[in-house]
Design an enzyme around this catalytic site. Structure first.
Site, short mmCIF file in Angstrom:
data_model
loop_
_atom_site.label_atom_id
_atom_site.label_comp_id
_atom_site.label_asym_id
_atom_site.label_seq_id
_atom_site.Cartn_x
_atom_site.Cartn_y
_atom_site.Cartn_z
N GLY A 46 44.14 -40.09 -43.32
CA GLY A 46 43.78 -40.34 -44.36
C GLY A 46 42.49 -41.20 -44.53
O GLY A 46 42.39 -42.19 -43.61
N GLN A 51 37.31 -47.32 -48.57
CA GLN A 51 37.37 -47.60 -47.61
C GLN A 51 36.08 -47.92 -46.79
O GLN A 51 35.75 -48.45 -45.54
CB GLN A 51 38.25 -47.11 -46.41
CG GLN A 51 39.67 -47.58 -47.02
CD GLN A 51 40.59 -46.48 -45.87
OE1 GLN A 51 41.02 -45.44 -46.28
NE2 GLN A 51 41.10 -47.23 -44.98
N CYS A 88 47.08 -48.43 -41.14
CA CYS A 88 45.78 -48.08 -41.94
C CYS A 88 44.53 -48.61 -41.21
O CYS A 88 44.57 -49.48 -40.44
CB CYS A 88 45.82 -49.09 -43.25
SG CYS A 88 44.61 -49.12 -44.24
N LEU A 89 43.56 -47.78 -41.31
CA LEU A 89 42.41 -47.85 -40.61
C LEU A 89 41.55 -49.10 -41.01
O LEU A 89 40.80 -49.59 -40.24
CB LEU A 89 41.29 -46.68 -40.94
CG LEU A 89 41.80 -45.39 -40.27
CD1 LEU A 89 40.90 -44.05 -40.99
CD2 LEU A 89 41.85 -45.20 -38.69
N HIS A 130 49.77 -43.49 -49.83
CA HIS A 130 48.88 -44.77 -49.24
C HIS A 130 47.45 -44.58 -49.66
O HIS A 130 46.89 -45.44 -49.91
CB HIS A 130 49.08 -44.46 -47.64
CG HIS A 130 48.29 -45.53 -46.91
ND1 HIS A 130 48.91 -46.23 -45.93
CD2 HIS A 130 46.86 -45.69 -46.82
CE1 HIS A 130 47.77 -46.81 -45.32
NE2 HIS A 130 46.63 -46.66 -45.84
N GLU A 131 46.94 -43.33 -49.45
CA GLU A 131 45.37 -43.13 -49.99
C GLU A 131 45.36 -43.33 -51.51
O GLU A 131 44.17 -44.22 -51.80
CB GLU A 131 44.81 -41.80 -49.48
CG GLU A 131 44.91 -41.68 -47.96
CD GLU A 131 44.42 -42.60 -47.22
OE1 GLU A 131 43.44 -43.47 -47.69
OE2 GLU A 131 44.99 -42.88 -46.12
N HIS A 134 44.98 -47.14 -52.22
CA HIS A 134 43.62 -47.47 -52.05
C HIS A 134 42.72 -47.71 -53.36
O HIS A 134 41.93 -48.46 -53.35
CB HIS A 134 42.89 -46.82 -50.72
CG HIS A 134 43.22 -47.18 -49.55
ND1 HIS A 134 43.01 -48.58 -49.07
CD2 HIS A 134 43.91 -46.64 -48.42
CE1 HIS A 134 43.38 -48.69 -47.81
NE2 HIS A 134 43.85 -47.62 -47.26
NI NI Z 1 44.78 -47.12 -45.48
#
Ligand code: NI
Length: 157
Positions: A46, A51, A88-89, A130-131, A134
């Site tokens: 995701g 981000q 998480c990225l 999660h997304e 953000h």
């Molecule tokens: Ni994330």
């Protein structure tokens, strides 16, 4: 399409609230296409626009069959509970256990301006939560039980 750089934890932009999309234009389509390429290269499941430094309410979620493009997404229902390891990225090499609902239904617009509803369970349900977090400046590390090196070794065995 172009790869975009993924912001890392500590960057103040990640803590800002993203704004709703008011109209679908070429810029938005380019953003979504770039996010698709960036997500694909990253190996993640995701990605939220914030981000890549764009404060717009857009996220991508790979549900294993397709990459869902969610514009102005909202959670319309949640069911059950799961406790799983998440990453998480934007937080490389950090893993933590989070509490999430097991089944999540999200309503969002697609790139054609159509309202769609998607239901996901397990990993996809976690990813929806999660997304969407953000978009409100929330990172999973804010509420996860972060794993130390020994715990990481245990789960990778
Ligand atoms: Ni994330």
């Amino acid at each position: 399409m172009a790869l975009r750089q993924i912001l890392k934890e500590g960057d103040p932009v990640l803590r800002k609230k993203s704004r709703p999309i008011e109209k679908i234009d070429d810029r938005l389509i380019t953003l979504i296409d770039d996010m698709r390429e960036t997500l694909e290269k990253s190996g993640g499941v995701g990605l939220a626009a914030v981000q890549v430094g764009v404060l717009k309410r857009v996220v991508l979620v790979d549900n294993g069959e397709e990459v869902l493009e969610l514009i102005n997404p909202v959670i319309v229902s949640k069911e059950g509970h799961q406790e799983e390891v998440e990453g998480c990225l934007s937080c490389p090499n950090v893993w933590g256990v989070t509490q999430r609902p097991m089944v999540v239904t999200v309503s969002a617009m697609n790139r054609n301006g159509e309202m769609k509803t998607y239901t996901g369970d397990g990993l996809t349900a976690r990813c929806f939560c999660h997304e969407l977090d953000h978009l409100d400046g929330i990172l999973f590390i804010d509420h996860a039980e972060i794993l130390d090196e020994d715990e990481l070794e245990e789960i990778s065995e």
